[in-house]
Design a protein around this motif. Sequence first.
Motif, PDB file in Angstrom:
ATOM      1  N   GLY A 172      36.830  41.565  37.394  1.00  0.00           N
ATOM      2  CA  GLY A 172      37.541  40.321  37.498  1.00  0.00           C
ATOM      3  C   GLY A 172      37.056  39.327  38.375  1.00  0.00           C
ATOM      4  N   ASN A 173      37.426  38.144  38.682  1.00  0.00           N
ATOM      5  CA  ASN A 173      36.907  37.407  39.583  1.00  0.00           C
ATOM      6  C   ASN A 173      37.905  36.810  40.573  1.00  0.00           C
ATOM      7  OD1 ASN A 173      36.474  34.165  40.618  1.00  0.00           O
ATOM      8  ND2 ASN A 173      34.612  34.927  39.588  1.00  0.00           N
ATOM      9  N   SER A 232      40.854  34.478  40.106  1.00  0.00           N
ATOM     10  CA  SER A 232      42.083  34.689  39.237  1.00  0.00           C
ATOM     11  C   SER A 232      42.498  36.188  39.302  1.00  0.00           C
ATOM     12  CB  SER A 232      41.680  34.506  37.611  1.00  0.00           C
ATOM     13  OG  SER A 232      40.424  35.266  37.369  1.00  0.00           O
ATOM     14  N   LEU A 233      42.585  36.678  40.780  1.00  0.00           N
ATOM     15  CA  LEU A 233      42.976  38.147  40.953  1.00  0.00           C
ATOM     16  C   LEU A 233      44.065  38.504  40.280  1.00  0.00           C
ATOM     17  CD1 LEU A 233      42.641  38.204  44.835  1.00  0.00           C
ATOM     18  CD2 LEU A 233      41.399  39.254  43.226  1.00  0.00           C
ATOM     19  N   SER A 234      45.173  37.808  40.062  1.00  0.00           N
ATOM     20  CA  SER A 234      46.288  38.338  39.125  1.00  0.00           C
ATOM     21  C   SER A 234      45.952  38.801  37.943  1.00  0.00           C
ATOM     22  CB  SER A 234      47.643  37.179  39.324  1.00  0.00           C
ATOM     23  OG  SER A 234      46.999  35.850  38.460  1.00  0.00           O
ATOM     24  N   GLN A 235      44.920  38.095  37.198  1.00  0.00           N
ATOM     25  CA  GLN A 235      44.619  38.472  35.853  1.00  0.00           C
ATOM     26  C   GLN A 235      44.084  39.805  35.635  1.00  0.00           C
ATOM     27  OE1 GLN A 235      42.646  35.071  34.234  1.00  0.00           O
ATOM     28  NE2 GLN A 235      44.212  33.816  34.345  1.00  0.00           N
ATOM     29  N   ALA A 236      43.551  40.291  36.928  1.00  0.00           N
ATOM     30  CA  ALA A 236      42.687  41.652  36.867  1.00  0.00           C
ATOM     31  C   ALA A 236      43.539  42.770  36.738  1.00  0.00           C
ATOM     32  CB  ALA A 236      41.839  41.719  38.059  1.00  0.00           C
ATOM     33  N   LEU A 237      45.028  42.724  37.100  1.00  0.00           N
ATOM     34  CA  LEU A 237      46.156  43.708  37.048  1.00  0.00           C
ATOM     35  C   LEU A 237      45.641  44.903  37.957  1.00  0.00           C
ATOM     36  CD1 LEU A 237      46.984  43.651  33.279  1.00  0.00           C
ATOM     37  CD2 LEU A 237      48.112  42.431  34.839  1.00  0.00           C
ATOM     38  N   LYS A 261      28.318  37.127  38.936  1.00  0.00           N
ATOM     39  CA  LYS A 261      28.058  36.280  39.499  1.00  0.00           C
ATOM     40  C   LYS A 261      28.929  36.119  40.727  1.00  0.00           C
ATOM     41  CE  LYS A 261      30.483  32.926  36.750  1.00  0.00           C
ATOM     42  NZ  LYS A 261      31.912  33.804  36.673  1.00  0.00           N
ATOM     43  N   ALA A 262      28.628  35.162  41.661  1.00  0.00           N
ATOM     44  CA  ALA A 262      29.444  34.991  42.665  1.00  0.00           C
ATOM     45  C   ALA A 262      30.898  34.829  42.559  1.00  0.00           C
ATOM     46  CB  ALA A 262      29.125  33.702  43.689  1.00  0.00           C
ATOM     47  N   GLY A 263      31.791  35.809  43.325  1.00  0.00           N
ATOM     48  CA  GLY A 263      33.247  35.648  43.019  1.00  0.00           C
ATOM     49  C   GLY A 263      33.594  37.069  42.098  1.00  0.00           C
ATOM     50  N   ASP A 264      32.596  37.481  41.178  1.00  0.00           N
ATOM     51  CA  ASP A 264      33.028  38.513  40.202  1.00  0.00           C
ATOM     52  C   ASP A 264      33.136  39.787  41.015  1.00  0.00           C
ATOM     53  OD1 ASP A 264      33.026  36.795  38.006  1.00  0.00           O
ATOM     54  OD2 ASP A 264      31.009  37.466  37.569  1.00  0.00           O
ATOM     55  N   PHE A 265      33.916  40.735  40.694  1.00  0.00           N
ATOM     56  CA  PHE A 265      34.017  42.070  41.441  1.00  0.00           C
ATOM     57  C   PHE A 265      34.217  42.945  40.326  1.00  0.00           C
ATOM     58  CE2 PHE A 265      38.581  40.605  41.318  1.00  0.00           C
ATOM     59  CZ  PHE A 265      39.107  41.636  40.804  1.00  0.00           C
ATOM     60  N   VAL A 266      33.921  44.324  40.619  1.00  0.00           N
ATOM     61  CA  VAL A 266      34.216  45.148  39.732  1.00  0.00           C
ATOM     62  C   VAL A 266      34.752  46.490  40.494  1.00  0.00           C
ATOM     63  CG1 VAL A 266      31.888  46.131  39.752  1.00  0.00           C
ATOM     64  CG2 VAL A 266      33.246  46.745  37.949  1.00  0.00           C
TER      65      VAL A 266
END
Length: 160
Positions: free
Chosen positions: A4-5, A8-13, A117-122
């Motif tokens: 996710g990023n 838009s945290l809520s979209q990552a569920l 990229k900046a702001g992306d997380f896994v």
Amino acid sequence: MIFGNTESLSQALLPAALQHLLSRPELSLEALRAQADGLYELEGKQLFYMLSTNDTKPAAEMRSEFHQQYLDIQLVLDGVEGMAVGPRLVNPEQYAATKPDLYFTNDLTAENQMNLKAGDFVVFYPGEVHRPLCCVGAPAPVRKAVFKVDKTWLAQSTWL
């Protein structure tokens, strides 16, 4: 694995506890960028994070890893990081830890590539193979936060 990023945290569920963690103002992208590299405890050894700046390298020079006790949340603060990912290992118990909760494998299961990229997380759950710090194009610096979340802490979390 969850990708996710931070915008838009809520979209990552994410599970509620992880959603709450990454939503904390003191852990925002801007706040983390302002902190020095180092180790920061949030709840002792059950929940902490490390900030570091590293140079990416060709994927062939990096080793695939996994963890058994901790979830990894890897968040890119600056730069671009390639990451090879794979499914959970069938028999993770056959590996010996080289450091506390750090296991390396030469198993070629981590061959799916993603670029952060900046702001992306896994989020990697225990047993999920990943090969971080791979370069995208030429080697370059990347600054990131790696949150370590004890699976017991997550299971006992009261954030709903």
